[in-house]
Design a protein around this motif. Structure first.
Motif, PDB file in Angstrom:
ATOM      1  N   ARG A  30       3.812 -11.318   7.814  1.00 17.15           N
ATOM      2  CA  ARG A  30       3.211 -11.940   8.988  1.00 17.15           C
ATOM      3  C   ARG A  30       4.310 -12.299   9.995  1.00 17.15           C
ATOM      4  O   ARG A  30       5.313 -12.914   9.629  1.00 17.15           O
ATOM      5  N   THR A  31       4.130 -11.922  11.240  1.00 13.74           N
ATOM      6  CA  THR A  31       5.105 -12.223  12.283  1.00 13.74           C
ATOM      7  C   THR A  31       4.800 -13.591  12.893  1.00 13.74           C
ATOM      8  O   THR A  31       3.740 -14.181  12.667  1.00 13.74           O
ATOM      9  N   SER A  32       5.732 -14.079  13.690  1.00 14.68           N
ATOM     10  CA  SER A  32       5.534 -15.369  14.358  1.00 14.68           C
ATOM     11  C   SER A  32       4.392 -15.307  15.370  1.00 14.68           C
ATOM     12  O   SER A  32       3.821 -16.335  15.743  1.00 14.68           O
ATOM     13  N   GLU A  33       4.055 -14.076  15.827  1.00 14.94           N
ATOM     14  CA  GLU A  33       2.923 -13.888  16.750  1.00 14.94           C
ATOM     15  C   GLU A  33       1.621 -13.635  15.998  1.00 14.94           C
ATOM     16  O   GLU A  33       0.607 -13.261  16.593  1.00 14.94           O
ATOM     17  N   ASN A  34       1.630 -13.807  14.668  1.00 14.98           N
ATOM     18  CA  ASN A  34       0.448 -13.655  13.820  1.00 14.98           C
ATOM     19  C   ASN A  34      -0.009 -12.204  13.668  1.00 14.98           C
ATOM     20  O   ASN A  34      -1.136 -11.946  13.265  1.00 14.98           O
ATOM     21  N   ASP A  35       0.878 -11.271  13.990  1.00 11.19           N
ATOM     22  CA  ASP A  35       0.615  -9.882  13.666  1.00 11.19           C
ATOM     23  C   ASP A  35       0.978  -9.671  12.194  1.00 11.19           C
ATOM     24  O   ASP A  35       1.703 -10.480  11.597  1.00 11.19           O
ATOM     25  N   ILE A  36       0.469  -8.598  11.601  1.00  8.69           N
ATOM     26  CA  ILE A  36       0.804  -8.272  10.206  1.00  8.69           C
ATOM     27  C   ILE A  36       1.411  -6.887  10.189  1.00  8.69           C
ATOM     28  O   ILE A  36       0.834  -5.936  10.726  1.00  8.69           O
ATOM     29  N   ARG A  37       2.588  -6.777   9.564  1.00  4.04           N
ATOM     30  CA  ARG A  37       3.357  -5.546   9.598  1.00  4.04           C
ATOM     31  C   ARG A  37       3.601  -4.989   8.197  1.00  4.04           C
ATOM     32  O   ARG A  37       3.781  -5.739   7.237  1.00  4.04           O
ATOM     33  N   LEU A  38       3.622  -3.662   8.125  1.00  6.10           N
ATOM     34  CA  LEU A  38       4.099  -2.939   6.948  1.00  6.10           C
ATOM     35  C   LEU A  38       5.453  -2.337   7.273  1.00  6.10           C
ATOM     36  O   LEU A  38       5.736  -2.013   8.437  1.00  6.10           O
ATOM     37  N   PHE A  39       6.289  -2.167   6.261  1.00  9.17           N
ATOM     38  CA  PHE A  39       7.637  -1.647   6.448  1.00  9.17           C
ATOM     39  C   PHE A  39       7.707  -0.193   5.991  1.00  9.17           C
ATOM     40  O   PHE A  39       7.572   0.089   4.802  1.00  9.17           O
ATOM     41  N   ARG A  40       7.857   0.714   6.932  1.00  6.58           N
ATOM     42  CA  ARG A  40       7.990   2.148   6.659  1.00  6.58           C
ATOM     43  C   ARG A  40       6.944   2.651   5.656  1.00  6.58           C
ATOM     44  O   ARG A  40       7.271   3.338   4.667  1.00  6.58           O
ATOM     45  N   PRO A  41       5.664   2.349   5.880  1.00  2.62           N
ATOM     46  CA  PRO A  41       4.649   2.732   4.884  1.00  2.62           C
ATOM     47  C   PRO A  41       4.515   4.228   4.693  1.00  2.62           C
ATOM     48  O   PRO A  41       4.103   4.687   3.622  1.00  2.62           O
ATOM     49  N   ASP A  42       4.857   5.009   5.726  1.00  5.78           N
ATOM     50  CA  ASP A  42       4.785   6.462   5.589  1.00  5.78           C
ATOM     51  C   ASP A  42       5.691   6.974   4.482  1.00  5.78           C
ATOM     52  O   ASP A  42       5.361   7.943   3.789  1.00  5.78           O
ATOM     53  N   LYS A  43       6.843   6.307   4.288  1.00  3.15           N
ATOM     54  CA  LYS A  43       7.776   6.723   3.227  1.00  3.15           C
ATOM     55  C   LYS A  43       7.169   6.498   1.845  1.00  3.15           C
ATOM     56  O   LYS A  43       7.343   7.327   0.937  1.00  3.15           O
ATOM     57  N   ASN A  44       6.485   5.365   1.675  1.00  2.00           N
ATOM     58  CA  ASN A  44       5.839   5.101   0.382  1.00  2.00           C
ATOM     59  C   ASN A  44       4.724   6.093   0.106  1.00  2.00           C
ATOM     60  O   ASN A  44       4.570   6.579  -1.021  1.00  2.00           O
ATOM     61  N   VAL A  45       3.935   6.396   1.137  1.00  2.00           N
ATOM     62  CA  VAL A  45       2.833   7.342   0.954  1.00  2.00           C
ATOM     63  C   VAL A  45       3.376   8.726   0.607  1.00  2.00           C
ATOM     64  O   VAL A  45       2.870   9.399  -0.300  1.00  2.00           O
ATOM     65  N   GLN A  46       4.432   9.149   1.304  1.00  2.00           N
ATOM     66  CA  GLN A  46       5.034  10.453   1.015  1.00  2.00           C
ATOM     67  C   GLN A  46       5.573  10.506  -0.409  1.00  2.00           C
ATOM     68  O   GLN A  46       5.435  11.523  -1.105  1.00  2.00           O
ATOM     69  N   ARG A  47       6.174   9.409  -0.864  1.00  3.09           N
ATOM     70  CA  ARG A  47       6.721   9.388  -2.224  1.00  3.09           C
ATOM     71  C   ARG A  47       5.595   9.447  -3.260  1.00  3.09           C
ATOM     72  O   ARG A  47       5.710  10.116  -4.286  1.00  3.09           O
ATOM     73  N   MET A  48       4.479   8.753  -2.978  1.00  8.88           N
ATOM     74  CA  MET A  48       3.351   8.816  -3.902  1.00  8.88           C
ATOM     75  C   MET A  48       2.763  10.218  -3.942  1.00  8.88           C
ATOM     76  O   MET A  48       2.400  10.719  -5.024  1.00  8.88           O
ATOM     77  N   GLN A  49       2.676  10.885  -2.802  1.00 12.28           N
ATOM     78  CA  GLN A  49       2.176  12.261  -2.773  1.00 12.28           C
ATOM     79  C   GLN A  49       3.075  13.178  -3.594  1.00 12.28           C
ATOM     80  O   GLN A  49       2.596  14.039  -4.335  1.00 12.28           O
ATOM     81  N   ARG A  50       4.382  12.967  -3.478  1.00 13.82           N
ATOM     82  CA  ARG A  50       5.347  13.787  -4.213  1.00 13.82           C
ATOM     83  C   ARG A  50       5.218  13.554  -5.722  1.00 13.82           C
ATOM     84  O   ARG A  50       5.232  14.504  -6.513  1.00 13.82           O
ATOM     85  N   THR A  51       5.053  12.281  -6.130  1.00  8.40           N
ATOM     86  CA  THR A  51       4.896  11.976  -7.552  1.00  8.40           C
ATOM     87  C   THR A  51       3.574  12.492  -8.075  1.00  8.40           C
ATOM     88  O   THR A  51       3.489  13.024  -9.193  1.00  8.40           O
ATOM     89  N   ALA A  52       2.518  12.334  -7.274  1.00 17.93           N
ATOM     90  CA  ALA A  52       1.199  12.836  -7.682  1.00 17.93           C
ATOM     91  C   ALA A  52       1.246  14.335  -7.928  1.00 17.93           C
ATOM     92  O   ALA A  52       0.668  14.841  -8.905  1.00 17.93           O
ATOM     93  N   ASP A  53       1.932  15.049  -7.059  1.00 19.54           N
ATOM     94  CA  ASP A  53       2.066  16.496  -7.237  1.00 19.54           C
ATOM     95  C   ASP A  53       2.803  16.813  -8.541  1.00 19.54           C
ATOM     96  O   ASP A  53       2.430  17.738  -9.265  1.00 19.54           O
ATOM     97  N   LYS A  54       3.835  16.030  -8.846  1.00 20.85           N
ATOM     98  CA  LYS A  54       4.589  16.247 -10.086  1.00 20.85           C
ATOM     99  C   LYS A  54       3.703  16.047 -11.310  1.00 20.85           C
ATOM    100  O   LYS A  54       3.840  16.752 -12.322  1.00 20.85           O
TER     101      LYS A  54
END
Length: 392
Positions: free
Chosen positions: A103-127
């Motif tokens: 949560r940011t000070s402006e009350n926004d909610i952020r994810l950190f580089r979520p595309d990298k996590n999704v790509q890694r899960m896709q790679r593991t799923a394929d394995k």
């Protein structure tokens, strides 16, 4: 053997089916059923890592014999009804990811580089031969879940919401084969620091047990994938480390005792190399021994952009490290990962000898700088492309 024409047709059919399955996981088809009774949220001081869970979860089911991906669902958090014969329970056909929402000070909610996590899960799923899925559509679904449970993101920048995507085979068949049924789901929960905080320090340092008889991964294995089967065999060794007064295990590999990872963290050394240069060094990914951590990549990207010292990806052996320690060339050592972000290391127990690492006595300046810079991006204090709003 199939004739050439049949093989070509078979391959085209597989490609068509994979494409069809990917496109069938659609965020626009999501079915939402909100909880009728919301849970009480824990106080900030009560937060223990992995103990509390939010009100809802995302569930995406796949059936190869019934059209592929079903309509995704956001449901009240609760137990699954699954056959005891599902192959994820018997053969560890399962993978997962670890992410955080801030949560940011402006009350926004952020994810950190979520595309990298999704790509890694896709790679593991394929394995693991789990079905393919559209990463962008999955990320849209994840954002919808977080929007519904937005009040579970702590109103403090000292805590965060842990996000656990998990992918399991749900084939109710005893037999080692690629799954025809699967479930991709996400649960979340508020967390405080991964390691217990003591005093007013920004973070506490840890001690590692380095014993060459314990091996986490090997060349040609699946150590570079975030599969659940990689973790169970480490628990007994972690208990051994605790018995010897250490918080984590430094995983060594090979006759030359390569320093690979620290517990579930990627491992970094900041030292004066043999050429007299300041250098940040971590193990490379090409061996297949190392999990490609998102925080690891962020540390490499950030320090290369700073251009203040040499940044290298190569293996360091335990004898090489010992020589550097005896020559007072070690400056800092730390582990990194989503759960802990940056974990300074103050000592390594190796062959009955405590090797003192000057991370904390030298002020842990690099560890603190990385921690503060990464935190600033994650919590929106500094605007950066790595920080992704759940509302965009």
């Amino acid at each position: 053997m199939l004739p050439c024409r049949s093989i070509k047709g078979h391959c085209l059919n597989l490609l068509w089916r994979q494409k069809a399955c990917i496109s069938s996981l659609q965020s626009k088809n999501v079915v939402i059923r909100k909880s009728e009774k919301l849970k009480n949220k824990p106080r900030l001081e009560e937060l223990v890592f992995g103990k509390f869970f939010s009100d809802h979860m995302l569930v995406c089911d796949y059936d190869d014999n019934d059209g592929g991906w079903k309509a995704p669902q956001i449901l009240p958090f609760g137990d699954f009804h699954l056959s005891p014969a599902i192959t994820s329970l018997h053969y560890a056909i399962q993978c997962f990811e670890g992410m955080k929402a801030y949560r940011t000070s402006e009350n926004d909610i952020r994810l950190f580089r979520p595309d990298k996590n999704v790509q890694r899960m896709q790679r593991t799923a394929d394995k693991l031969t789990l079905p393919a899925f559209d990463g962008e559509e999955f990320l849209k679904l994840l954002k919808q879940l977080l929007q519904i449970d937005s009040e579970w993101v702590p109103h403090s920048q000292e805590a965060s919401l842990y996000v656990r995507p998990t992918f399991i085979s749900t084939d109710p068949v005893i037999g080692v084969k690629h799954p025809s049924k699967a479930r991709l789901f996400v649960i979340t929960g508020p967390v405080g620091p991964y390691y217990e905080q003591k005093g007013t320090e920004l973070f506490n340092s840890v001690k590692l047990l380095a014993d060459p008889k314990f091996v986490r991964a090997w060349e040609g294995g699946i150590g570079a994938y975030k599969a659940g089967g990689n973790y169970a065999p480490t628990i007994q060794i972690q208990r051994e480390a605790l018995k010897r007064g250490c918080q984590q295990v430094l995983w060594l590999y090979g006759e030359d005792r390569q320093m690979t990872e620290a517990g579930t963290m990627n491992f970094f050394i900041y030292w004066i190399n043999s050429d007299g240069e300041k250098e940040l060094i971590t193990a490379p990914l090409d061996s297949g021994l190392i999990l490609p951590g998102v925080t690891r990549q962020s540390v490499l990207d950030m320090t290369r952009e700073w251009d203040e010292f040499k940044v290298t990806e190569r293996m360091v052996t335990m004898p090489e490290f010992m020589e550097a320690a005896n020559s007072d060339r070690i400056i800092e050592v730390f582990g990194c990962g989503t759960a802990c972000m940056i974990a300074p290391i103050h000592s390594i127990l190796y062959e009955g000898q405590d090797i003192d690492v000057p991370t904390m006595t030298s002020g842990a300046k690099l560890s603190k700088k990385l921690f503060e810079n990464l935190s600033a991006i994650q919590t929106g204090k500094v605007e950066h492309p790595w920080s992704v709003s759940i509302y965009n």
